[in-house]
Design a protein around this motif. Structure first.
Motif, mmCIF file in Angstrom:
data_model
loop_
_atom_site.group_PDB
_atom_site.id
_atom_site.type_symbol
_atom_site.label_atom_id
_atom_site.label_comp_id
_atom_site.label_asym_id
_atom_site.label_seq_id
_atom_site.Cartn_x
_atom_site.Cartn_y
_atom_site.Cartn_z
ATOM 1 N N TYR A 125 -0.072 5.680 1.589
ATOM 2 C CA TYR A 125 -0.733 4.438 2.280
ATOM 3 C C TYR A 125 -2.222 5.294 2.672
ATOM 4 C CZ TYR A 125 -2.336 1.122 5.235
ATOM 5 O OH TYR A 125 -3.123 0.022 6.219
ATOM 6 N N ASP A 126 -2.015 6.184 3.612
ATOM 7 C CA ASP A 126 -2.941 7.053 4.036
ATOM 8 C C ASP A 126 -4.034 7.241 3.076
ATOM 9 O OD1 ASP A 126 -1.358 8.453 6.899
ATOM 10 O OD2 ASP A 126 -2.052 6.599 6.463
ATOM 11 N N ASP A 127 -3.360 7.887 1.823
ATOM 12 C CA ASP A 127 -4.466 8.232 0.698
ATOM 13 C C ASP A 127 -4.952 6.929 0.311
ATOM 14 O OD1 ASP A 127 -1.832 10.788 -0.554
ATOM 15 O OD2 ASP A 127 -3.426 10.844 1.006
ATOM 16 N N GLY A 128 -4.182 6.047 0.017
ATOM 17 C CA GLY A 128 -5.158 4.749 -0.285
ATOM 18 C C GLY A 128 -6.100 4.503 0.603
ATOM 19 N N VAL A 129 -6.146 4.214 1.859
ATOM 20 C CA VAL A 129 -7.320 4.006 2.656
ATOM 21 C C VAL A 129 -8.241 4.909 2.405
ATOM 22 C CG1 VAL A 129 -7.642 4.137 5.012
ATOM 23 C CG2 VAL A 129 -5.374 3.053 4.374
ATOM 24 N N VAL A 130 -7.879 6.118 2.216
ATOM 25 C CA VAL A 130 -9.209 7.075 1.994
ATOM 26 C C VAL A 130 -9.777 6.721 0.568
ATOM 27 C CG1 VAL A 130 -9.837 9.474 1.270
ATOM 28 C CG2 VAL A 130 -8.247 9.173 3.128
ATOM 29 N N CYS A 131 -9.319 6.198 -0.357
ATOM 30 C CA CYS A 131 -9.793 5.631 -1.422
ATOM 31 C C CYS A 131 -10.438 4.390 -1.183
ATOM 32 C CB CYS A 131 -8.795 5.599 -2.499
ATOM 33 S SG CYS A 131 -7.946 6.981 -3.270
ATOM 34 N N ALA A 178 -12.970 -7.451 -4.768
ATOM 35 C CA ALA A 178 -12.571 -7.219 -3.430
ATOM 36 C C ALA A 178 -11.429 -8.177 -2.749
ATOM 37 C CB ALA A 178 -13.911 -7.734 -2.463
ATOM 38 N N ASP A 179 -11.384 -9.167 -3.450
ATOM 39 C CA ASP A 179 -10.281 -10.122 -2.840
ATOM 40 C C ASP A 179 -9.077 -9.522 -3.452
ATOM 41 O OD1 ASP A 179 -10.930 -13.062 -4.881
ATOM 42 O OD2 ASP A 179 -10.716 -11.110 -5.413
ATOM 43 N N GLN A 180 -8.770 -9.064 -4.808
ATOM 44 C CA GLN A 180 -7.569 -8.333 -5.055
ATOM 45 C C GLN A 180 -7.128 -7.016 -4.472
ATOM 46 O OE1 GLN A 180 -9.313 -7.584 -9.121
ATOM 47 N NE2 GLN A 180 -8.378 -9.318 -10.025
ATOM 48 N N LEU A 181 -8.220 -6.311 -3.896
ATOM 49 C CA LEU A 181 -7.828 -5.161 -3.185
ATOM 50 C C LEU A 181 -7.443 -5.719 -1.850
ATOM 51 C CD1 LEU A 181 -7.829 -2.184 -2.574
ATOM 52 C CD2 LEU A 181 -10.384 -2.417 -1.747
ATOM 53 N N GLY A 182 -8.000 -6.682 -1.320
ATOM 54 C CA GLY A 182 -7.685 -7.383 -0.106
ATOM 55 C C GLY A 182 -6.434 -7.648 -0.040
ATOM 56 N N ARG A 199 -12.937 3.602 -4.225
ATOM 57 C CA ARG A 199 -12.345 4.109 -5.209
ATOM 58 C C ARG A 199 -11.167 2.864 -5.094
ATOM 59 N NH1 ARG A 199 -13.053 9.250 -6.880
ATOM 60 N NH2 ARG A 199 -11.814 8.802 -8.842
ATOM 61 N N PRO A 200 -11.471 1.652 -5.525
ATOM 62 C CA PRO A 200 -10.488 0.778 -5.211
ATOM 63 C C PRO A 200 -9.330 0.652 -6.062
ATOM 64 C CG PRO A 200 -12.619 -0.247 -6.115
ATOM 65 C CD PRO A 200 -12.805 1.071 -5.926
ATOM 66 N N LEU A 201 -9.806 1.022 -7.608
ATOM 67 C CA LEU A 201 -8.608 1.310 -8.432
ATOM 68 C C LEU A 201 -7.400 2.290 -8.073
ATOM 69 C CD1 LEU A 201 -7.136 0.014 -11.072
ATOM 70 C CD2 LEU A 201 -8.741 1.763 -12.471
ATOM 71 N N CYS A 202 -8.134 3.384 -7.576
ATOM 72 C CA CYS A 202 -6.990 4.360 -6.964
ATOM 73 C C CYS A 202 -6.387 4.065 -5.732
ATOM 74 C CB CYS A 202 -8.007 5.596 -6.661
ATOM 75 S SG CYS A 202 -6.788 6.912 -6.116
ATOM 76 N N ALA A 203 -6.817 3.131 -4.953
ATOM 77 C CA ALA A 203 -6.352 2.606 -3.538
ATOM 78 C C ALA A 203 -5.185 1.673 -3.980
ATOM 79 C CB ALA A 203 -7.444 1.898 -2.879
ATOM 80 N N VAL A 204 -5.387 0.922 -4.932
ATOM 81 C CA VAL A 204 -4.415 -0.189 -5.396
ATOM 82 C C VAL A 204 -3.427 0.667 -6.110
ATOM 83 C CG1 VAL A 204 -3.745 -1.999 -7.095
ATOM 84 C CG2 VAL A 204 -5.932 -2.002 -5.901
ATOM 85 N N TYR A 205 -3.404 1.633 -6.741
ATOM 86 C CA TYR A 205 -2.454 2.269 -7.569
ATOM 87 C C TYR A 205 -1.713 3.023 -6.351
ATOM 88 C CZ TYR A 205 -0.151 6.010 -10.013
ATOM 89 O OH TYR A 205 0.619 6.827 -10.759
ATOM 90 N N LEU A 206 -2.243 3.597 -5.270
ATOM 91 C CA LEU A 206 -1.709 4.361 -4.245
ATOM 92 C C LEU A 206 -0.484 3.304 -3.374
ATOM 93 C CD1 LEU A 206 -4.051 7.164 -3.519
ATOM 94 C CD2 LEU A 206 -1.788 7.432 -4.592
ATOM 95 N N PHE A 207 -1.177 2.078 -3.044
ATOM 96 C CA PHE A 207 -0.781 1.258 -2.048
ATOM 97 C C PHE A 207 0.554 0.916 -2.961
ATOM 98 C CE2 PHE A 207 -3.656 1.479 1.005
ATOM 99 C CZ PHE A 207 -4.795 1.117 0.869
ATOM 100 N N GLY A 208 0.552 0.316 -4.052
ATOM 101 C CA GLY A 208 1.768 -0.218 -4.828
ATOM 102 C C GLY A 208 2.820 1.015 -4.733
ATOM 103 N N HIS A 209 2.488 2.411 -5.036
ATOM 104 C CA HIS A 209 3.566 3.097 -4.847
ATOM 105 C C HIS A 209 4.046 3.500 -3.338
ATOM 106 C CE1 HIS A 209 4.118 4.651 -8.977
ATOM 107 N NE2 HIS A 209 2.712 4.837 -9.001
#
Lengths: 177, 174
Positions: B29-35, B154-158, B40-50
């Motif tokens: 989650y913290d890594d996703g927040v850095v993204c 943005a709303d997808q990431l949100g 780097r929203p795609l990387c963020a979504v990927y990490l948040f899911g995991h």
């Protein structure tokens, strides 16, 4: 567009059927289990210890492979297994019943003990005896040993190598695509 | 002077346990927040899911009675998933689909496991929130995102960020 509703499948067991299945399960667990049985007639029961990091375990997962479960709902299968354990049911973390076809199709027994044997190299009775002692069952007219975890397969391998050294025993793993 | 060989990272990975999964969930989650900060929203979504997947699996195995020092190995995880794919929920559908990383399935399995014990109305509402938040993430996330190049709105990431934050904040309470 027509509405297509999924239906809950599964037959209801009669009391007589349930009692008969319970008796067989109980006998396998606490009586004298049959060796070399096939899953069409008798339950194959796999108790999988949930080991802690220090190697101790006080709970188990239970997998029962038995064709008598065909068309029986999953929750009913679980209830039967737990009832068969009776007072020991509290040590069962999860009970799961499957037919042999389901077990193979779903990869519930993904580890298979294999061996390479030249003709007349070993006494087949000795080989079969060793396999039976590890829980082998009849499948397609042959004795086969399939197990639910790698740890159980590795333990079986150790015993088989002690019983029949140079049996070229190995573990095959079946991975579902 | 002899060159020291670099040991393989994968050679010293500890087995999964409930506490380790929860810690790793926080880490991803913290890594996703850095993204997110680095745009780097795609990387963020990927990490948040995991991260959410780990929160859910940890919650399920805790509910199933796994102690802090009981490893959750691959065979155990797969066995529980197969059980969930056969067990029907009150809607007549299996608890878990055949998807390889079924977030909603883990949420439903957790709810089912919890339903085996007495629950308060508050417990039931919490589990409804677990399923709803898992659905919100799974609407946008699949592990295959790691292979893709795509724009993330943005709303997808949100939606993913909001639900993932909820899971991380609820760790240990689910």
């Amino acid at each position: 567009m027509p509405v297509i509703r999924g239906q809950v499948r599964g037959r209801n067991l009669t009391e007589a059927q349930r009692n008969s299945m319970l008796e067989k399960l109980h006998n396998e667990l606490f009586g004298k289990p049959l060796r070399g049985k096939n899953a069409s007639e008798n339950p194959l029961i796999f108790e999988i210890p949930l080991e802690r990091l220090d190697g101790t375990a006080d709970r188990i997962d239970v997998l029962v492979v038995w064709d008598a479960f065909r068309d029986v709902r999953s929750d009913e299968r679980t209830a039967l297994i737990l009832d068969a354990y009776g007072g020991q049911a509290e040590k069962v973390a999860q009970a799961m019943g499957a037919t042999l076809d389901e077990a193979m199709e779903q990869g519930l027994l993904p580890y298979r003990i294999v061996h390479i044997q030249w003709p007349d190299e070993f006494d087949s009775a000795e080989m079969n005896g060793a396999l039976l002692d590890e829980g082998a069952f009849e499948l397609g007219g042959h004795l086969e040993l399939y197990l639910p975890t790698r740890k159980m397969a590795e333990a079986a391998l150790v015993h088989l190598n002690q019983r029949v050294p140079n049996g070229r025993w190995g573990i095959g793993e079946y991975v579902l695509s | 002077m002899a060159k020291k060989s670099v040991p393989p990272l994968v050679g010293h990975l500890a087995p999964d346990t409930v506490p380790r999964l929860e810690r790793a969930a926080g880490g991803r989650y913290d890594d996703g927040v850095v993204c997110v900060r680095e745009k780097r929203p795609l990387c963020a979504v990927y990490l948040f899911g995991h991260s959410v997947e780990m929160c859910l699996t940890a919650a399920y195995f805790r509910a199933a009675g796994f102690g802090a020092n009981t490893p959750i190995d691959r065979d155990t995880r797969m066995r529980r998933m197969k059980f969930a794919r056969n067990e029907l929920w009150h809607d007549g559908e299996p608890l878990m689909s055949s998807d390889p990383h079924p977030l909603v399935g883990w949420a439903r399995l957790l709810a089912w496991q919890r339903s085996l014990s007495k629950q308060s109305a508050k417990d039931r509402r919490l589990l409804d929130d677990v399923i709803a938040n898992a659905q919100a993430v799974y609407k946008h996330w699949r592990p295959e995102l790691r292979y893709k190049i795509t724009d993330v709105k943005a709303d997808q990431l949100g939606e993913v960020l909001k639900a993932s934050t909820w899971f991380v904040e609820q760790r240990g309470r689910l």
